[in-house]
Scaffold this motif. Sequence first.
Motif, PDB file in Angstrom:
ATOM      1  N   GLY A 202      -6.305  -2.999  -4.902  1.00 44.16           N
ATOM      2  CA  GLY A 202      -7.346  -3.566  -4.046  1.00 44.16           C
ATOM      3  C   GLY A 202      -7.356  -3.110  -2.603  1.00 44.16           C
ATOM      4  N   HIS A 203      -7.694  -1.806  -2.309  1.00 41.00           N
ATOM      5  CA  HIS A 203      -7.923  -1.492  -0.927  1.00 41.00           C
ATOM      6  C   HIS A 203      -9.371  -1.679  -0.545  1.00 41.00           C
ATOM      7  CE1 HIS A 203      -7.554   0.290   2.930  1.00 41.00           C
ATOM      8  NE2 HIS A 203      -6.285   0.099   2.775  1.00 41.00           N
ATOM      9  N   PRO A 204     -10.314  -1.640  -1.524  1.00 47.44           N
ATOM     10  CA  PRO A 204     -11.699  -1.926  -1.185  1.00 47.44           C
ATOM     11  C   PRO A 204     -11.817  -3.332  -0.608  1.00 47.44           C
ATOM     12  CG  PRO A 204     -11.457  -1.252  -3.479  1.00 47.44           C
ATOM     13  CD  PRO A 204     -10.116  -1.246  -2.874  1.00 47.44           C
TER      14      PRO A 204
ATOM     15  N   ASP B  38     -13.967  10.435  -1.461  1.00 42.39           N
ATOM     16  CA  ASP B  38     -14.852   9.533  -0.706  1.00 42.39           C
ATOM     17  C   ASP B  38     -15.291  10.210   0.583  1.00 42.39           C
ATOM     18  OD1 ASP B  38     -12.463   6.953  -1.581  1.00 42.39           O
ATOM     19  OD2 ASP B  38     -14.147   7.797  -2.731  1.00 42.39           O
TER      20      ASP B  38
ATOM     21  N   ASN C 120      -9.046   1.324  12.245  1.00 46.82           N
ATOM     22  CA  ASN C 120      -9.519   2.524  11.539  1.00 46.82           C
ATOM     23  C   ASN C 120     -10.980   2.785  11.848  1.00 46.82           C
ATOM     24  OD1 ASN C 120      -7.337   3.648   9.861  1.00 46.82           O
ATOM     25  ND2 ASN C 120      -7.247   1.543   9.088  1.00 46.82           N
TER      26      ASN C 120
ATOM     27  N   PRO D 121      -9.748  -2.392   4.764  1.00 47.98           N
ATOM     28  CA  PRO D 121      -8.657  -1.583   5.308  1.00 47.98           C
ATOM     29  C   PRO D 121      -7.865  -2.315   6.382  1.00 47.98           C
ATOM     30  CG  PRO D 121     -10.760  -0.862   6.186  1.00 47.98           C
ATOM     31  CD  PRO D 121     -11.065  -1.909   5.165  1.00 47.98           C
TER      32      PRO D 121
ATOM     33  N   GLY E 240     -15.963   5.326  -6.070  1.00 45.67           N
ATOM     34  CA  GLY E 240     -15.697   4.230  -6.998  1.00 45.67           C
ATOM     35  C   GLY E 240     -14.669   4.583  -8.065  1.00 45.67           C
TER      36      GLY E 240
ATOM     37  N   GLN F 222     -15.519  -4.907   5.364  1.00 44.71           N
ATOM     38  CA  GLN F 222     -15.976  -5.420   4.060  1.00 44.71           C
ATOM     39  C   GLN F 222     -14.815  -6.113   3.357  1.00 44.71           C
ATOM     40  OE1 GLN F 222     -14.707  -2.320   3.979  1.00 44.71           O
ATOM     41  NE2 GLN F 222     -13.537  -2.322   2.069  1.00 44.71           N
TER      42      GLN F 222
ATOM     43  N   SER G  70      -3.239  11.106   4.330  1.00 45.28           N
ATOM     44  CA  SER G  70      -2.863  10.360   3.104  1.00 45.28           C
ATOM     45  C   SER G  70      -3.824   9.207   2.847  1.00 45.28           C
ATOM     46  CB  SER G  70      -1.417   9.829   3.199  1.00 45.28           C
ATOM     47  OG  SER G  70      -1.351   8.715   4.048  1.00 45.28           O
ATOM     48  N   CYS G  71      -4.970   9.253   3.500  1.00 44.94           N
ATOM     49  CA  CYS G  71      -5.955   8.210   3.191  1.00 44.94           C
ATOM     50  C   CYS G  71      -7.186   8.886   2.614  1.00 44.94           C
ATOM     51  CB  CYS G  71      -6.248   7.390   4.442  1.00 44.94           C
ATOM     52  SG  CYS G  71      -4.741   6.601   5.063  1.00 44.94           S
TER      53      CYS G  71
ATOM     54  N   ALA H 111     -16.682   2.783  11.387  1.00 42.53           N
ATOM     55  CA  ALA H 111     -16.376   3.818  10.382  1.00 42.53           C
ATOM     56  C   ALA H 111     -16.927   3.292   9.056  1.00 42.53           C
ATOM     57  CB  ALA H 111     -14.872   4.035  10.277  1.00 42.53           C
TER      58      ALA H 111
ATOM     59  N   ARG I 205     -19.364   2.858  -4.244  1.00 40.98           N
ATOM     60  CA  ARG I 205     -18.640   1.740  -3.622  1.00 40.98           C
ATOM     61  C   ARG I 205     -18.664   1.976  -2.116  1.00 40.98           C
ATOM     62  NH1 ARG I 205     -14.669  -0.795  -7.145  1.00 40.98           N
ATOM     63  NH2 ARG I 205     -14.794  -2.902  -6.333  1.00 40.98           N
TER      64      ARG I 205
ATOM     65  N   LEU J 161       0.856  -1.186   0.000  1.00 43.69           N
ATOM     66  CA  LEU J 161       0.000   0.000   0.000  1.00 43.69           C
ATOM     67  C   LEU J 161       0.894   1.238   0.000  1.00 43.69           C
ATOM     68  CD1 LEU J 161      -2.899   0.915   0.067  1.00 43.69           C
ATOM     69  CD2 LEU J 161      -2.797   0.927   2.544  1.00 43.69           C
TER      70      LEU J 161
ATOM     71  N   ASN K 153     -17.399   4.064   4.724  1.00 44.98           N
ATOM     72  CA  ASN K 153     -16.884   4.816   3.569  1.00 44.98           C
ATOM     73  C   ASN K 153     -17.926   4.775   2.451  1.00 44.98           C
ATOM     74  OD1 ASN K 153     -15.561   5.855   1.371  1.00 44.98           O
ATOM     75  ND2 ASN K 153     -13.640   4.707   1.705  1.00 44.98           N
TER      76      ASN K 153
ATOM     77  N   THR L 151      -9.075   6.751  11.837  1.00 44.61           N
ATOM     78  CA  THR L 151     -10.242   6.474  10.982  1.00 44.61           C
ATOM     79  C   THR L 151      -9.744   6.398   9.543  1.00 44.61           C
ATOM     80  OG1 THR L 151     -10.820   8.696  10.278  1.00 44.61           O
ATOM     81  CG2 THR L 151     -11.618   8.015  12.458  1.00 44.61           C
TER      82      THR L 151
ATOM     83  N   THR M 220      -9.573   5.287  -6.275  1.00 41.49           N
ATOM     84  CA  THR M 220      -8.529   5.959  -5.466  1.00 41.49           C
ATOM     85  C   THR M 220      -9.131   6.290  -4.111  1.00 41.49           C
ATOM     86  OG1 THR M 220      -9.084   8.268  -5.827  1.00 41.49           O
ATOM     87  CG2 THR M 220      -7.904   7.147  -7.619  1.00 41.49           C
TER      88      THR M 220
HETATM   89  C1  HEM Z   1     -12.469   1.784   7.788  1.00 40.68           C
HETATM   90  C2  HEM Z   1     -11.674   2.512   7.019  1.00 40.68           C
HETATM   91  C3  HEM Z   1     -11.618   2.397   5.522  1.00 40.68           C
HETATM   92  C4  HEM Z   1     -12.572   1.949   4.657  1.00 40.68           C
HETATM   93  C5  HEM Z   1     -13.956   1.490   4.991  1.00 40.68           C
HETATM   94  C6  HEM Z   1     -11.992   2.021   3.320  1.00 40.68           C
HETATM   95  C7  HEM Z   1     -12.670   1.652   2.182  1.00 40.68           C
HETATM   96  C8  HEM Z   1     -12.179   1.849   0.911  1.00 40.68           C
HETATM   97  C9  HEM Z   1     -12.967   1.695  -0.307  1.00 40.68           C
HETATM   98  C10 HEM Z   1     -14.410   1.289  -0.358  1.00 40.68           C
HETATM   99  C11 HEM Z   1     -12.152   2.013  -1.348  1.00 40.68           C
HETATM  100  C12 HEM Z   1     -12.535   2.089  -2.821  1.00 40.68           C
HETATM  101  C13 HEM Z   1     -12.692   3.568  -3.129  1.00 40.68           C
HETATM  102  C14 HEM Z   1     -13.200   3.867  -4.501  1.00 40.68           C
HETATM  103  O1  HEM Z   1     -13.150   2.994  -5.382  1.00 40.68           O
HETATM  104  O2  HEM Z   1     -13.670   4.986  -4.690  1.00 40.68           O
HETATM  105  C15 HEM Z   1     -10.859   2.334  -0.802  1.00 40.68           C
HETATM  106  C16 HEM Z   1      -9.773   2.685  -1.554  1.00 40.68           C
HETATM  107  C17 HEM Z   1      -8.600   3.069  -0.998  1.00 40.68           C
HETATM  108  N1  HEM Z   1      -8.286   3.231   0.335  1.00 40.68           N
HETATM  109 FE1  HEM Z   1      -9.498   2.864   1.859  1.00 40.68          FE
HETATM  110  N2  HEM Z   1     -10.720   2.466   3.390  1.00 40.68           N
HETATM  111  C18 HEM Z   1     -10.446   2.705   4.710  1.00 40.68           C
HETATM  112  C19 HEM Z   1      -9.282   3.164   5.261  1.00 40.68           C
HETATM  113  C20 HEM Z   1      -8.193   3.499   4.514  1.00 40.68           C
HETATM  114  C21 HEM Z   1      -6.959   3.938   5.090  1.00 40.68           C
HETATM  115  C22 HEM Z   1      -6.718   4.107   6.570  1.00 40.68           C
HETATM  116  C23 HEM Z   1      -6.109   4.143   4.046  1.00 40.68           C
HETATM  117  C24 HEM Z   1      -4.685   4.583   4.080  1.00 40.68           C
HETATM  118  C25 HEM Z   1      -3.801   3.919   4.829  1.00 40.68           C
HETATM  119  C26 HEM Z   1      -6.832   3.838   2.841  1.00 40.68           C
HETATM  120  C27 HEM Z   1      -6.291   3.961   1.593  1.00 40.68           C
HETATM  121  C28 HEM Z   1      -7.001   3.657   0.430  1.00 40.68           C
HETATM  122  C29 HEM Z   1      -6.406   3.780  -0.898  1.00 40.68           C
HETATM  123  C30 HEM Z   1      -4.990   4.229  -1.228  1.00 40.68           C
HETATM  124  C31 HEM Z   1      -7.416   3.447  -1.793  1.00 40.68           C
HETATM  125  C32 HEM Z   1      -7.338   3.419  -3.305  1.00 40.68           C
HETATM  126  C33 HEM Z   1      -7.305   1.992  -3.786  1.00 40.68           C
HETATM  127  C34 HEM Z   1      -6.015   1.392  -3.448  1.00 40.68           C
HETATM  128  O3  HEM Z   1      -5.012   1.961  -3.750  1.00 40.68           O
HETATM  129  O4  HEM Z   1      -6.104   0.282  -2.859  1.00 40.68           O
HETATM  130  N3  HEM Z   1      -8.106   3.448   3.161  1.00 40.68           N
HETATM  131  N4  HEM Z   1     -10.907   2.226   0.584  1.00 40.68           N
END
Ligand code: HEM
Length: 449
Positions: A28-30, A187, A37, A33, A180, A145, A50-51, A174, A92, A9, A176, A45, A183
């Motif tokens: 694949g961050h969806p 969101d 958080n 997480p 979609g 999820q 940077s998130c 928390a 998403r 990541l 989100n 959260t 990135t």
């Molecule tokens: C409970 C907390 C979180 C939830 C529910 C969550 C959920 C998601 C979802 C649903 C997406 C897809 C977004 C889209 O397609 O528009 C996503 C993407 C992403 N999230 Fe999170 N996220 C969380 C926490 C974090 C944290 C703490 C970070 C940073 C460390 C982070 C970094 C990213 C990144 C960089 C992406 C872009 C896709 C990727 O590069 O994997 N997220 N997240």
Amino acid sequence: MKEIKHKRLILCGRIAAVLAVVPILMLGHPDGPDPRNTGAPGDKTCAQASCHVGPGNPTAGSGVEISFPGGLTYSPGVKQTITVRVTESANRFGFQATARPGSNLSNGQAGDFTATDERVQVLCEDGRVKTSACNSAAPVQFAEQTLAGSAANTWSFDWTPPATDVGTINFYVAGNAANGNGTNAGDRIFTRSYTLTPAASAPPPGIRAEQPVLQAFLGGQRLSPGTWLEIYGSNLATANKDWGGLFTENNTKAPSSIDGVSVAIDGKPAAMYFISPNQINVQAPDTIGLGPVSVEVTTPGGKATTTATATAVSPAMLTTPAFKVNGKQYIAALHQDRVFVGPAGLIAGASFRPAKPGDIVTIYTVGCGATEPASPSGVVVAGLRTPKAAARVTIGQATAQAAVALSPGSIGLCQVNATIPNVSNGDQPIELTLDGSPTGQGLFITVQQ
Ligand code: HEM
């Protein structure tokens, strides 16, 4: 897997600017997480630096919610199905939830999370996906999820509270509502918390002495494998509730407990349809023995037991107290156009029409016993399953041609399609026997040439 992914990541973060067009699936961050958080004490959260930063992120107290089947209470050791919903519309979705004892909100774990489908996973705070248990040195669990679960805004999973009363328990979640775009930009992040208190220890259940177990459809004190039963008593539940939303296995399997209330007949779990303080409706297991069997009710307040006598079949045709008119108990049979069979105006607000010879009427029945092929209790009937017992329908003195099978899409409901024989006009007695065993309900059906 998570550590590798975490490093990936950070790496991805660095090259994201370069490869912004790379499909999300690969990064694949969806797919869930990292731990911690939820916005709980000791956690960050999704909106940390940077998130998922953005205007108003994180918004507290709205946009995400948790529904608890028993309200903001828990009964020690009694499993409940938790539902999380992101209520803001988006393309998403994601969430992360945790349960902490009031005595240790930052690092305590209250109870146990269990994922019940592929849309949710449970992480341990060391980042591993929980299989049996989390490492006791890092016990905190996080339900969140999966990739499959990021396409829709509602998730369910099981939570088993601690086996003893630990005082208050705080849930933190928390959510989100993501756009979609693959990135972490654009969101919206929401947080919410709930405080649960231990349910006042429920009073012990009681089963009434007089006619404690009755068969559905005014079917009397009879019991057979797979039939529907009403159990009467007191303190059987704190509120009225049915099986709505509690089916599993792609909506084909009925629950074996509702709000911690369950029934065992002959030691086997019954399928639960409805609970209330004074009545429980269940389907008898199809595997019970014959003769005297135990009927045991378990609630958060304790157990109560009675006995009933099981026979291979115990037919009862659909009728209700409302169908008793002028001292006559009419059957609740249906014409093929779903109009009730009976004299016009029999019951206000419902359409009735007498049946004439040759008409085919549908009679729903319980107590049909074993079927070929077998029909497991609590499972939605699929395909043709016919009772092993020989069925005979008589109207007046005449035998009616009849076809009998379990009603597809139902659970434990027999459907008899009977052709009205050539009998004289009027209210004719109707009886169904299975292997010679009659309903004994004394029902009438109205015939008009
Ligand atoms: C409970 C907390 C979180 C939830 C529910 C969550 C959920 C998601 C979802 C649903 C997406 C897809 C977004 C889209 O397609 O528009 C996503 C993407 C992403 N999230 Fe999170 N996220 C969380 C926490 C974090 C944290 C703490 C970070 C940073 C460390 C982070 C970094 C990213 C990144 C960089 C992406 C872009 C896709 C990727 O590069 O994997 N997220 N997240």
